[in-house]
Design an enzyme around this catalytic site. Structure first.
Site, PDB file in Angstrom:
ATOM      1  N   ARG A   1       0.740  -1.081  -0.251  1.00  0.00           N
ATOM      2  CA  ARG A   1      -0.007  -0.275   0.008  1.00  0.00           C
ATOM      3  C   ARG A   1       0.925   1.439   0.158  1.00  0.00           C
ATOM      4  O   ARG A   1       0.404   2.100  -0.574  1.00  0.00           O
ATOM      5  CB  ARG A   1      -0.922  -0.030   1.269  1.00  0.00           C
TER       6      ARG A   1
ATOM      7  N   GLU B   1      -2.200  -8.568   3.662  1.00  0.00           N
ATOM      8  CA  GLU B   1      -3.478  -8.404   3.823  1.00  0.00           C
ATOM      9  C   GLU B   1      -4.242  -9.774   3.275  1.00  0.00           C
ATOM     10  O   GLU B   1      -3.576 -10.316   1.998  1.00  0.00           O
ATOM     11  CB  GLU B   1      -4.211  -7.294   3.002  1.00  0.00           C
TER      12      GLU B   1
ATOM     13  N   GLU C   1     -10.177  -1.051  -5.572  1.00  0.00           N
ATOM     14  CA  GLU C   1      -9.275  -0.349  -4.773  1.00  0.00           C
ATOM     15  C   GLU C   1      -7.869  -0.046  -5.163  1.00  0.00           C
ATOM     16  O   GLU C   1      -7.399   1.163  -5.000  1.00  0.00           O
ATOM     17  CB  GLU C   1      -9.245  -1.106  -3.497  1.00  0.00           C
TER      18      GLU C   1
ATOM     19  N   ASP D   1     -11.488   7.379 -11.659  1.00  0.00           N
ATOM     20  CA  ASP D   1     -11.892   8.717 -11.131  1.00  0.00           C
ATOM     21  C   ASP D   1     -10.755   9.794 -11.739  1.00  0.00           C
ATOM     22  O   ASP D   1      -9.770  10.281 -10.982  1.00  0.00           O
ATOM     23  CB  ASP D   1     -11.916   8.793  -9.592  1.00  0.00           C
TER      24      ASP D   1
ATOM     25  N   HIS E   1     -19.659  -5.376   0.332  1.00  0.00           N
ATOM     26  CA  HIS E   1     -18.795  -6.178  -0.696  1.00  0.00           C
ATOM     27  C   HIS E   1     -18.591  -5.297  -1.976  1.00  0.00           C
ATOM     28  O   HIS E   1     -19.391  -5.614  -2.866  1.00  0.00           O
ATOM     29  CB  HIS E   1     -19.226  -7.356  -1.008  1.00  0.00           C
TER      30      HIS E   1
ATOM     31  N   CYS F   1     -16.897  -5.628  -4.423  1.00  0.00           N
ATOM     32  CA  CYS F   1     -16.327  -6.448  -5.772  1.00  0.00           C
ATOM     33  C   CYS F   1     -17.954  -6.909  -6.414  1.00  0.00           C
ATOM     34  O   CYS F   1     -18.022  -7.225  -7.289  1.00  0.00           O
ATOM     35  CB  CYS F   1     -15.650  -7.572  -5.304  1.00  0.00           C
TER      36      CYS F   1
END
Length: 777
Positions: free
Chosen positions: A431, A464, A475, A532, A743, A745
C-alpha cells in the site's frame, strides 16, 4: 367547312396523347410530367399519368434515364442541393431552366438508343461528373414529388411501382454487375430516395424493405458515391433519410418477437435497412465539420509481439486480427474516419436505434463479428446504430474471450514447455509503495510478454488477506489514480477552474510513469472498472489518433483559448497595438519563465493581422502536442499495450471512450432503486428498506457520492447509468450498533435491521464518511 365541337377535339387529342404515352413514353422529364398533369387536371382523369408513372417508375431502364440534367452541376447548383428553404414562387419561375431533358425529341428511337448498357451516353455523362455528382436533376425530382405526392391515387402508383421495381434491381445488382456497365444506374436510387413518403406506413410492409434489400447490394464504389452526393444535402434532408431507415428498423423490431432463437440478425429487412443507414451515416460525417489533417504519428517502435504467436504456430493455428481491429471498407473507400468529424451534420445519437438495441443478442452478434462470415450479419459492423451500453457489452465479450484465451495459452505452454505459468495478471503490491511496485511489475510484463496484460487482473495487497473478485482491483485502481494524479508528484498539472488534469511538460518523472498510467487506463477498460480521472476531451481524441488543435483549447485551457480567439477577432492593428512576437513564455515547476520560439528567431518576428492565424495554430500545436510529446507518447504506448488488438477504436468515439474510463457523473438514484435486489430476508416492502431509500434520497449530492463509493468502490455511474449497477442489499442481523458494511466486488450492502430511521441515518452516514480503507470487503 365542317366545324368540330371543342369537346370532341379535346377528346381526340387526349386519346392520341394517351396512345402516344402508352406506346412511346419510356422515361420522364419534369416538363413532360407537368404537361401530362395539366391535361389530366383539365379532364379530371389522372389515369394517363398513373399509367406513365407505373410504367417508368417500375422500370430500372426508364427510371435511370429519367430527369436527366443536360449538363453537370455548377458549384452554385451544388450548393443549392443543400436544400435551403427557397421561396416557392422563385422555384416555379426557375422550373423551366432547372429541369433536365435527356433527349432532343420524344421519338422512341431516342429512348431506345440510350437504353441501359446499349449506348455510350451514360459513360460519357459519368466522365464529366465529379465524384459527388450524378446525372439526375435532383431539384427537378423534388419539384415533381412535391406536386404529385399530394394526390392519393398518384401516390399509390409510386408505391406499386416500387414493389415491382425493387426485386428486379436487386437481381441486376446481384447477378448482372449492372453498375460497372452504367454508373448512371445510381440515378435510380437517388430518385427513389427523394420520395418524402417512404417512411409512411404503406411503404413499411413490402415496398421499403424490398428497396432496402436492393440498395444494400450496391457495390462499394456506388455506396461511396451516394455518400459523397448526400453529404451536400441539408441537415433536414439528411434527417429525413435517417428517419426513413430508422422507421423501417423500428417497425420490424416491434412487430416481431426476436430472441435468442429468432435473432434480429436474421431479419433481412432490418439488416438491409442498417446497411443503407450506414451510407447515410458516412454522408453525415462527410457533410459535417471535418478535420482531415492533424493526425498523430504512429508509435515508431511497434508494440512487441507476445509469445502467443509462437505457441499458436506450434499448434498449427493462425492468429486473427494480428494488427488490431478492422476498418470499415466504406470508410476506406471514402478516405475518412469518424474521428475526422468534429461535428456531424446531424448528431450521431440520431443514428442509434434503441428498440434494436433492446432485442439484440450481443453474445451472438459478437460471434458473427469475429467470425466474419457472409451468411451472418453483425450489427457491430455498424456501431453507429448501437448505444454505448450495447457496445460496451460487445467490448466486454471481446475482453473476456481474450482473457480466457490467455488462460488456455498458459495451460498449453505449461504442457508444451513444462513450465508452471500464472493464468492471471497477478500484481502483488504494498500500500505504501503502490506506484513503485506496480510500475516495476508492469514494466517487466510489458518487456517480457505484453500478452500477459490481456489476462484477467488479480491484485493482492501485501500483508492483507482477501480474494480479488473485483473489489480489490477497484481499490488498486483508485489508489494508483489518487497517487499518480497528486499534483505534488508533478506528473500532471491541475486547473482549479476547469477541474481537469493535463500533462506536465516539465515533469521530472521518467517516461515509465506515464506508460504506467496509460496501462492503468487500458486495464480499467479491459477489466470493466471505472476510474476517477479528469482529462479534457482532447486527451481521448489524441488516444484515438487525432492531434490537438486550437478548438481543443476551449476545454483544455479556456483562458488561453479566449485570449487567442480575441486575437483572431481583433479589428485594429495587431502588430502596433499588441506587440506580440512568435516567442512565447511558459513557467516550469518552480515558477521560472521558459521561452520558446514558435518559429526560428521567433522573438524577431512580430505577429500581424496577416500571420495571426499561423501564430494561433502554432501556439495551439505547441501547447497541446509538442510540449508534451514525450509524456503523451509514453502514455499512449501504455494504453495501446492493453487495447491494441481490441475493437475499441472501431466501436467507440472519443466521448464514449471517456464514458468507458470515467463513467457518468449523472447519478439517478431512482433508477438504482428500481433495479436493486434484496437478500437475507429483506424485500422491497420491508420497513427498513423503505426507510433506507427515503434516507438515501434525502442525502446531498456529496453524501450520495460517498455512499456510491462505499458500496461500489467508485462514485461514478457505469455506462448506461445507475440502473445498470445491479446493487444488492442484504440483511446483516438484527438491530445493533454495528455499522453497515459492503462487498464492493459484488456491489453488496450489508445492512443490519436498525430499530429506527434516525439510527439508520446516523449509522449509514458514519459508515460512508469514514470508510476509506475500512468497511469495504
Amino acid at each position: 367547312m365542317l366545324s368540330i365541337p371543342t369537346e370532341v377535339y379535346f377528346q381526340v387529342y387526349r386519346d392520341a396523347f394517351q396512345t402516344y404515352n402508352d406506346k412511346y413514353l419510356n422515361y420522364l422529364t419534369e416538363e413532360k410530367v407537368f404537361e401530362i398533369l395539366d391535361i389530366c387536371g383539365e379532364n379530371e382523369d389522372y389515369s394517363p399519368l398513373i399509367r406513365v408513372i407505373g410504367r417508368v417508375f417500375s422500370s430500372a431502364d426508364g427510371l435511370v434515364q429519367s430527369f436527366r440534367r443536360s449538363k453537370p452541376h455548377t458549384k452554385e447548383e451544388l450548393k443549392s442541393l443543400q436544400g435551403k428553404d427557397e421561396d416557392k414562387d422563385e422555384d416555379e419561375k426557375e422550373a423551366a431552366s432547372c429541369s433536365a431533358t435527356a433527349m432532343e425529341d420524344d421519338s422512341p428511337t431516342s429512348s431506345s438508343s440510350s437504353r441501359l448498357g446499349e449506348g455510350s451516353s451514360g459513360e460519357n455523362d459519368v466522365q464529366k461528373l465529379a465524384p459527388d455528382e450524378v446525372s439526375v436533376d435532383i431539384e427537378a425530382v423534388r419539384r415533381v414529388y412535391e406536386r404529385l405526392l399530394s394526390n392519393e391515387k398518384i401516390e399509390a402508383a409510386f408505391l406499386n411501382a416500387l414493389v415491382y421495381l425493387s426485386p428486379n434491381v436487386e437481381c441486376d445488382l446481384t447477378y448482372h454487375n449492372v453498375y460497372s456497365r452504367d454508373p448512371n444506374y445510381l440515378n435510380l436510387f437517388v430518385i427513389v430516395m427523394e420520395n418524402s413518403n417512404l417512411h409512411s406506413p404503406e411503404y413499411l410492409e413490402i415496398a421499403l424493405p424490398q428497396f432496402c434489400k436492393a440498395m444494400s447490394k450496391l457495390p462499394l464504389a456506388a455506396q461511396a458515391k451516394l455518400a459523397r452526393l448526400w453529404s451536400h444535402y441539408s441537415a433536414e434532408q439528411m434527417r429525413r433519410m435517417v428517419e426513413t431507415f430508422q422507421q423501417l428498423i423500428t417497425y420490424k423490431v416491434i412487430s416481431n418477437e426476436f430472441n435468442s432463437r429468432n435473432l434480429v440478425n436474421d431479419d433481412d429487412a432490418v439488416v438491409a435497412a442498417t446497411k443503407c443507414l450506414k451510407i447515410v451515416y458516412y454522408a453525415n460525417v462527410l457533410g459535417g465539420d471535418l478535420d482531415m489533417e492533424h493526425n498523430e504519428e504512429e508509435d515508431e517502435e511497434p508494440i512487441p509481439e507476445s509469445s502467443e504467436l509462437t505457441l499458436q504456430e506450434l499448434l498449427g493455428e493462425e492468429r486473427r486480427n494480428k494488427k488490431g481491429p478492422r476498418v470499415d471498407p466504406l470508410e476506406t473507400e471514402l478516405g475518412i474516419r469518424t474521428n475526422d468529424c468534429r461535428r456531424p451534420l446531424i448528431p450521431f445519437e440520431e443514428f442509434v436505434n434503441e428498440p434494436l438495441n433492446e432485442v439484440l443478442e450481443m453474445d451472438k452478434d459478437y460471434t458473427f463479428f469475429k467470425v466474419e462470415t457472409e451468411n451472418k450479419f453483425s450489427f457491430m459492423t455498424c456501431p453507429f446504430s448501437l448505444n454505448a451500453v450495447t457496445k460496451n457489452l460487445g467490448l466486454y465479450y471481446d475482453n473476456r474471450i481474450r482473457m480466457y484465451s490467455e488462460r488456455r495459452i498458459t495451460v498449453l505452454y505449461s504442457l508444451v514447455q513444462g513450465q508452471q505459468l500464472n493464468p492471471y495478471l497477478r500484481l502483488k503490491v504494498r500500500r505504501d509503495h503502490i506506484i513503485d511496485d506496480a510500475l516495476v511489475r508492469l514494466e517487466m510484463i510489458a518487456m517480457e510478454n505484453p500478452a500477459d496484460l490481456k489476462k484477467q487482473l488479480y491484485v493482492e495487497f501485501e500483508g492483507e488477506q482477501g480474494v480479488d473478485e473485483g473489489g480489490v482491483s477497484k481499490e488498486f485502481f483508485q489508489l494508483v489514480v489518487e497517487e499518480i494524479f497528486n499534483p505534488d508528484i508533478g506528473m500532471f498539472t491541475y486547473d482549479e477552474r476547469t477541474k481537469l488534469f493535463w500533462f506536465n511538460a516539465s515533469s521530472f518523472e521518467n517516461e515509465g510513469q506515464y506508460t504506467l498510467i496509460g496501462i492503468v487506463l487500458g486495464l480499467a477498460i479491459y477489466n470493466n472498472c471505472i476510474l476517477d480521472v479528469h482529462f479534457p476531451m482532447v486527451v481521448y481524441r489524441k488516444l484515438m489518433g487525432k492531434k490537438g488543435t486550437f478548438r481543443d483549447l476551449a476545454d483544455a485551457n479556456p483562458v488561453l483559448y479566449q485570449s487567442l480567439k480575441e486575437l483572431l477577432e481583433y479589428e485594429g492593428s495587431v502588430e502596433e497595438d499588441m506587440m506580440i512576437t512568435f516567442q512565447i513564455s511558459q513557467t516550469d515547476l518552480f515558477g521560472n519563465p521558459l521561452m520558446y520560439d514558435l518559429r526560428e528567431n521567433g522573438d524577431k518576428i512580430p505577429v500581424t493581422n496577416e500571420n495571426r492565424k499561423e501564430f494561433v495554430a502554432q501556439y495551439s500545436e505547441y501547447m497541446l502536442n509538442k510540449s508534451i510529446e514525450k509524456q503523451f507518447k509514453a502514455f499512449r504506448r501504455g494504453f495501446h499495450m492493453v487495447t491494441n488488438e481490441s475493437p475499441l477504436k472501431y466501436l467507440f468515439r472519443p466521448e464514449e471512450i471517456e464514458l468507458l474510463i470515467c463513467g457518468s457523473r449523472n447519478l439517478d438514484f431512482l433508477a438504482l432503486e428500481e433495479t436493486t435486489e434484496y437478500d437475507g430476508g429483506y424485500n422491497r416492502d420491508s420497513r427498513i428498506i423503505k426507510e433506507f431509500w427515503e434516507t438515501l434520497h434525502s442525502f446531498g449530492e456529496e453524501q450520495k457520492r460517498l455512499f456510491l463509493q462505499f458500496t461500489t468502490g467508485t462514485d461514478r455511474a457505469p455506462v448506461g447509468g445507475l440502473g445498470k449497477l445491479k446493487m444488492i442489499i442484504a440483511k446483516n442481523g438484527p438491530d445493533t450498533d454495528r455499522l453497515p458494511t459492503s462487498h464492493t466486488c459484488f456491489n453488496v450492502l450489508l445492512l443490519p435491521e436498525y430499530g429506527s430511521k434516525e439510527k439508520l441515518r446516523e449509522r449509514l452516514l458514519k459508515a460512508i464518511t469514514y470508510a476509506k480503507g475500512f468497511g469495504m470487503l
